[in-house]
Design a protein around this motif. Structure first.
Motif, PDB file in Angstrom:
ATOM      1  N   VAL A  19       0.844  -1.205   0.000  1.00 52.29           N
ATOM      2  CA  VAL A  19       0.000   0.000   0.000  1.00 52.29           C
ATOM      3  C   VAL A  19       0.875   1.248   0.000  1.00 52.29           C
ATOM      4  O   VAL A  19       0.665   2.180  -0.784  1.00 52.29           O
ATOM      5  N   ILE A  20       1.873   1.271   0.870  1.00 53.45           N
ATOM      6  CA  ILE A  20       2.739   2.453   0.986  1.00 53.45           C
ATOM      7  C   ILE A  20       3.492   2.702  -0.314  1.00 53.45           C
ATOM      8  O   ILE A  20       3.572   3.843  -0.787  1.00 53.45           O
ATOM      9  N   LEU A  21       4.029   1.654  -0.921  1.00 58.35           N
ATOM     10  CA  LEU A  21       4.758   1.823  -2.181  1.00 58.35           C
ATOM     11  C   LEU A  21       3.847   2.343  -3.289  1.00 58.35           C
ATOM     12  O   LEU A  21       4.259   3.196  -4.090  1.00 58.35           O
ATOM     13  N   ARG A  22       2.624   1.855  -3.334  1.00 58.09           N
ATOM     14  CA  ARG A  22       1.679   2.329  -4.344  1.00 58.09           C
ATOM     15  C   ARG A  22       1.394   3.818  -4.144  1.00 58.09           C
ATOM     16  O   ARG A  22       1.484   4.619  -5.078  1.00 58.09           O
ATOM     17  N   VAL A  23       1.068   4.208  -2.926  1.00 55.88           N
ATOM     18  CA  VAL A  23       0.694   5.597  -2.647  1.00 55.88           C
ATOM     19  C   VAL A  23       1.886   6.536  -2.810  1.00 55.88           C
ATOM     20  O   VAL A  23       1.781   7.574  -3.475  1.00 55.88           O
ATOM     21  N   THR A  24       3.026   6.185  -2.224  1.00 59.34           N
ATOM     22  CA  THR A  24       4.185   7.082  -2.325  1.00 59.34           C
ATOM     23  C   THR A  24       4.674   7.175  -3.770  1.00 59.34           C
ATOM     24  O   THR A  24       5.101   8.243  -4.206  1.00 59.34           O
ATOM     25  N   GLY A  25       4.587   6.081  -4.503  1.00 60.82           N
ATOM     26  CA  GLY A  25       4.980   6.106  -5.912  1.00 60.82           C
ATOM     27  C   GLY A  25       4.096   7.021  -6.734  1.00 60.82           C
ATOM     28  O   GLY A  25       4.586   7.813  -7.550  1.00 60.82           O
ATOM     29  N   GLU A  26       2.796   6.945  -6.511  1.00 58.22           N
ATOM     30  CA  GLU A  26       1.862   7.800  -7.254  1.00 58.22           C
ATOM     31  C   GLU A  26       2.011   9.266  -6.883  1.00 58.22           C
ATOM     32  O   GLU A  26       1.857  10.147  -7.733  1.00 58.22           O
ATOM     33  N   LEU A  27       2.297   9.540  -5.607  1.00 55.17           N
ATOM     34  CA  LEU A  27       2.378  10.934  -5.141  1.00 55.17           C
ATOM     35  C   LEU A  27       3.793  11.512  -5.174  1.00 55.17           C
ATOM     36  O   LEU A  27       3.978  12.692  -4.893  1.00 55.17           O
ATOM     37  N   GLY A  28       4.779  10.683  -5.478  1.00 60.77           N
ATOM     38  CA  GLY A  28       6.157  11.157  -5.526  1.00 60.77           C
ATOM     39  C   GLY A  28       6.726  11.495  -4.151  1.00 60.77           C
ATOM     40  O   GLY A  28       7.524  12.420  -4.012  1.00 60.77           O
ATOM     41  N   VAL A  29       6.322  10.741  -3.149  1.00 56.57           N
ATOM     42  CA  VAL A  29       6.768  10.960  -1.774  1.00 56.57           C
ATOM     43  C   VAL A  29       7.851   9.932  -1.443  1.00 56.57           C
ATOM     44  O   VAL A  29       7.746   8.768  -1.821  1.00 56.57           O
ATOM     45  N   ALA A  30       8.874  10.371  -0.713  1.00 59.54           N
ATOM     46  CA  ALA A  30       9.968   9.472  -0.325  1.00 59.54           C
ATOM     47  C   ALA A  30       9.468   8.408   0.649  1.00 59.54           C
ATOM     48  O   ALA A  30       8.585   8.667   1.474  1.00 59.54           O
ATOM     49  N   PHE A  31      10.056   7.215   0.550  1.00 64.60           N
ATOM     50  CA  PHE A  31       9.707   6.100   1.421  1.00 64.60           C
ATOM     51  C   PHE A  31      10.980   5.421   1.886  1.00 64.60           C
ATOM     52  O   PHE A  31      11.918   5.225   1.109  1.00 64.60           O
TER      53      PHE A  31
END
Length: 75
Positions: A19-31
């Motif tokens: 879930v986190i990878l999907r959301v951060t990838g779409e929003l361009g947020v660092a993880f």
């Protein structure tokens, strides 16, 4: 920045990571992911709540990641 505190072999961590990878990838947020077994202090503090999601260093969720709630926190 989203940080996930995890440990090896944790099936809830696998679900949360997806879930986190999907959301951060779409929003361009660092993880980043931190294995709590490498830090006794983290293991003591968060061991029963894994996975723990931090947004900008503050605890956001534990055990499960709600995609809508994570998106709202990052908006």
């Amino acid at each position: 920045m989203v940080t996930m505190l995890s440990r090896p072999g944790c099936h809830l961590c696998d679900d949360a990571r997806a879930v986190i990878l999907r959301v951060t990838g779409e929003l361009g947020v660092a993880f980043e992911e931190v294995d709590i077994t490498t830090d006794p202090k983290l293991e003591e503090e968060y061991g029963e709540q894994i996975p723990v999601t931090l947004v900008n260093g503050r605890q956001h969720d534990f055990w499960r990641v709600d995609e809508g709630r994570l998106r709202a926190a990052l908006a």
